[in-house]
Design a protein around this motif. Sequence first.
Motif, PDB file in Angstrom:
ATOM      1  N   PRO A  88       0.838  -1.198   0.000  1.00  0.00           N
ATOM      2  CA  PRO A  88       0.000   0.000   0.000  1.00  0.00           C
ATOM      3  C   PRO A  88       0.876   1.253   0.000  1.00  0.00           C
ATOM      4  N   LYS A  89       0.335   2.372  -0.473  1.00  0.00           N
ATOM      5  CA  LYS A  89       1.120   3.603  -0.654  1.00  0.00           C
ATOM      6  C   LYS A  89       1.989   4.001   0.534  1.00  0.00           C
ATOM      7  N   PRO A  90       1.481   4.003   1.777  1.00  0.00           N
ATOM      8  CA  PRO A  90       2.353   4.413   2.891  1.00  0.00           C
ATOM      9  C   PRO A  90       3.565   3.484   3.063  1.00  0.00           C
ATOM     10  N   ILE A  91       3.363   2.220   2.816  1.00  0.00           N
ATOM     11  CA  ILE A  91       4.446   1.243   2.939  1.00  0.00           C
ATOM     12  C   ILE A  91       5.348   1.291   1.713  1.00  0.00           C
ATOM     13  N   ALA A  92       4.744   1.404   0.535  1.00  0.00           N
ATOM     14  CA  ALA A  92       5.499   1.379  -0.719  1.00  0.00           C
ATOM     15  C   ALA A  92       6.525   2.501  -0.799  1.00  0.00           C
ATOM     16  N   GLY A  93       6.144   3.691  -0.376  1.00  0.00           N
ATOM     17  CA  GLY A  93       7.083   4.813  -0.415  1.00  0.00           C
ATOM     18  C   GLY A  93       8.300   4.575   0.451  1.00  0.00           C
ATOM     19  N   ASP A  94       8.078   4.046   1.645  1.00  0.00           N
ATOM     20  CA  ASP A  94       9.186   3.735   2.547  1.00  0.00           C
ATOM     21  C   ASP A  94      10.059   2.636   1.960  1.00  0.00           C
ATOM     22  N   ARG A  95       9.437   1.624   1.384  1.00  0.00           N
ATOM     23  CA  ARG A  95      10.210   0.517   0.803  1.00  0.00           C
ATOM     24  C   ARG A  95      11.033   0.987  -0.392  1.00  0.00           C
ATOM     25  N   ALA A  96      10.442   1.812  -1.245  1.00  0.00           N
ATOM     26  CA  ALA A  96      11.193   2.338  -2.389  1.00  0.00           C
ATOM     27  C   ALA A  96      12.398   3.132  -1.914  1.00  0.00           C
ATOM     28  N   LYS A  97      12.205   3.922  -0.886  1.00  0.00           N
ATOM     29  CA  LYS A  97      13.314   4.714  -0.342  1.00  0.00           C
ATOM     30  C   LYS A  97      14.403   3.803   0.222  1.00  0.00           C
ATOM     31  N   ARG A  98      14.018   2.746   0.923  1.00  0.00           N
ATOM     32  CA  ARG A  98      15.001   1.823   1.496  1.00  0.00           C
ATOM     33  C   ARG A  98      15.797   1.114   0.404  1.00  0.00           C
ATOM     34  N   ILE A  99      15.142   0.799  -0.705  1.00  0.00           N
ATOM     35  CA  ILE A  99      15.841   0.165  -1.828  1.00  0.00           C
ATOM     36  C   ILE A  99      16.853   1.130  -2.429  1.00  0.00           C
ATOM     37  N   THR A 100      16.467   2.378  -2.640  1.00  0.00           N
ATOM     38  CA  THR A 100      17.389   3.335  -3.247  1.00  0.00           C
ATOM     39  C   THR A 100      18.516   3.716  -2.290  1.00  0.00           C
ATOM     40  N   VAL A 101      18.218   3.781  -0.983  1.00  0.00           N
ATOM     41  CA  VAL A 101      19.269   4.057   0.000  1.00  0.00           C
ATOM     42  C   VAL A 101      20.306   2.927  -0.013  1.00  0.00           C
ATOM     43  N   ALA A 102      19.855   1.723  -0.329  1.00  0.00           N
ATOM     44  CA  ALA A 102      20.780   0.585  -0.426  1.00  0.00           C
ATOM     45  C   ALA A 102      21.649   0.679  -1.686  1.00  0.00           C
ATOM     46  N   GLY A 103      21.395   1.697  -2.518  1.00  0.00           N
ATOM     47  CA  GLY A 103      22.208   1.885  -3.723  1.00  0.00           C
ATOM     48  C   GLY A 103      21.708   1.087  -4.914  1.00  0.00           C
ATOM     49  N   SER A 104      20.473   0.620  -4.873  1.00  0.00           N
ATOM     50  CA  SER A 104      19.920  -0.206  -5.940  1.00  0.00           C
ATOM     51  C   SER A 104      18.876   0.551  -6.744  1.00  0.00           C
ATOM     52  N   ARG A 105      18.697   0.103  -7.960  1.00  0.00           N
ATOM     53  CA  ARG A 105      17.667   0.663  -8.840  1.00  0.00           C
ATOM     54  C   ARG A 105      16.399  -0.158  -8.708  1.00  0.00           C
ATOM     55  N   LEU A 106      15.285   0.499  -8.908  1.00  0.00           N
ATOM     56  CA  LEU A 106      13.986  -0.148  -8.865  1.00  0.00           C
ATOM     57  C   LEU A 106      13.435  -0.178 -10.283  1.00  0.00           C
ATOM     58  N   LEU A 107      13.299  -1.375 -10.841  1.00  0.00           N
ATOM     59  CA  LEU A 107      12.865  -1.549 -12.226  1.00  0.00           C
ATOM     60  C   LEU A 107      11.457  -2.112 -12.252  1.00  0.00           C
ATOM     61  N   LEU A 108      10.571  -1.456 -12.988  1.00  0.00           N
ATOM     62  CA  LEU A 108       9.190  -1.888 -13.085  1.00  0.00           C
ATOM     63  C   LEU A 108       8.938  -2.469 -14.470  1.00  0.00           C
ATOM     64  N   ALA A 109       8.491  -3.715 -14.511  1.00  0.00           N
ATOM     65  CA  ALA A 109       8.268  -4.391 -15.785  1.00  0.00           C
ATOM     66  C   ALA A 109       7.055  -3.844 -16.526  1.00  0.00           C
ATOM     67  N   ARG A 110       6.072  -3.312 -15.801  1.00  0.00           N
ATOM     68  CA  ARG A 110       4.872  -2.750 -16.423  1.00  0.00           C
ATOM     69  C   ARG A 110       4.733  -1.296 -16.037  1.00  0.00           C
ATOM     70  N   GLY A 111       4.158  -0.531 -16.927  1.00  0.00           N
ATOM     71  CA  GLY A 111       3.955   0.892 -16.675  1.00  0.00           C
ATOM     72  C   GLY A 111       4.434   1.679 -17.871  1.00  0.00           C
ATOM     73  N   GLY A 112       4.273   2.968 -17.832  1.00  0.00           N
ATOM     74  CA  GLY A 112       4.683   3.788 -18.969  1.00  0.00           C
ATOM     75  C   GLY A 112       5.590   4.908 -18.553  1.00  0.00           C
ATOM     76  N   GLY A 113       6.529   5.255 -19.394  1.00  0.00           N
ATOM     77  CA  GLY A 113       7.412   6.389 -19.146  1.00  0.00           C
ATOM     78  C   GLY A 113       8.429   6.111 -18.062  1.00  0.00           C
ATOM     79  N   ASN A 114       9.136   7.151 -17.679  1.00  0.00           N
ATOM     80  CA  ASN A 114      10.111   7.091 -16.590  1.00  0.00           C
ATOM     81  C   ASN A 114       9.737   8.107 -15.539  1.00  0.00           C
ATOM     82  N   SER A 115      10.004   7.789 -14.303  1.00  0.00           N
ATOM     83  CA  SER A 115       9.819   8.778 -13.245  1.00  0.00           C
ATOM     84  C   SER A 115      11.040   8.743 -12.350  1.00  0.00           C
ATOM     85  N   ARG A 116      11.271   9.822 -11.644  1.00  0.00           N
ATOM     86  CA  ARG A 116      12.440   9.908 -10.782  1.00  0.00           C
ATOM     87  C   ARG A 116      11.955  10.128  -9.358  1.00  0.00           C
TER      88      ARG A 116
END
Length: 125
Positions: A88-116
């Motif tokens: 869910p959104k409150p959890i997802a934002g924290d998880r995305a941040k933890r992944i990027t803080v770990a120095g990793s990229r987050l790749l989405l197989a579905r969706g359109g465009g790029n976001s930063r």
Amino acid sequence: MEPLTEHRPVNGPVVYGYLRLINVSVARQTALKESLAEYCRQHELSLFGVSIESSTGADRAAFTGLLDVLALPGTYGVVLPAASHLGPKPIAGDRAKRITVAGSRLLLARGGGNSRRSGRWFARE
């Protein structure tokens, strides 16, 4: 004569998959794993494993395990079918941040465009 580079096996960047599957059939789970594997084949990524969260909660063992493997040398990132697999959104934002803080990229197989977000690119194809 040597074969063209495109015809040689290539070890691409190492990624790990992550699936959040709450009350999902085995067939759906299999299809999602296969979609991650196909995405990685198409983008010359080496899928080294898939962590599966199968219960609700803010921080389950599957995500903790994912963070552990992201600390391994040579890990490029995490591949998800869609951003909703982070939770869910409150959890997802924290998880995305933890992944990027770990120095990793987050790749989405579905969706359109790029976001930063959080200083890293989220590739969506």
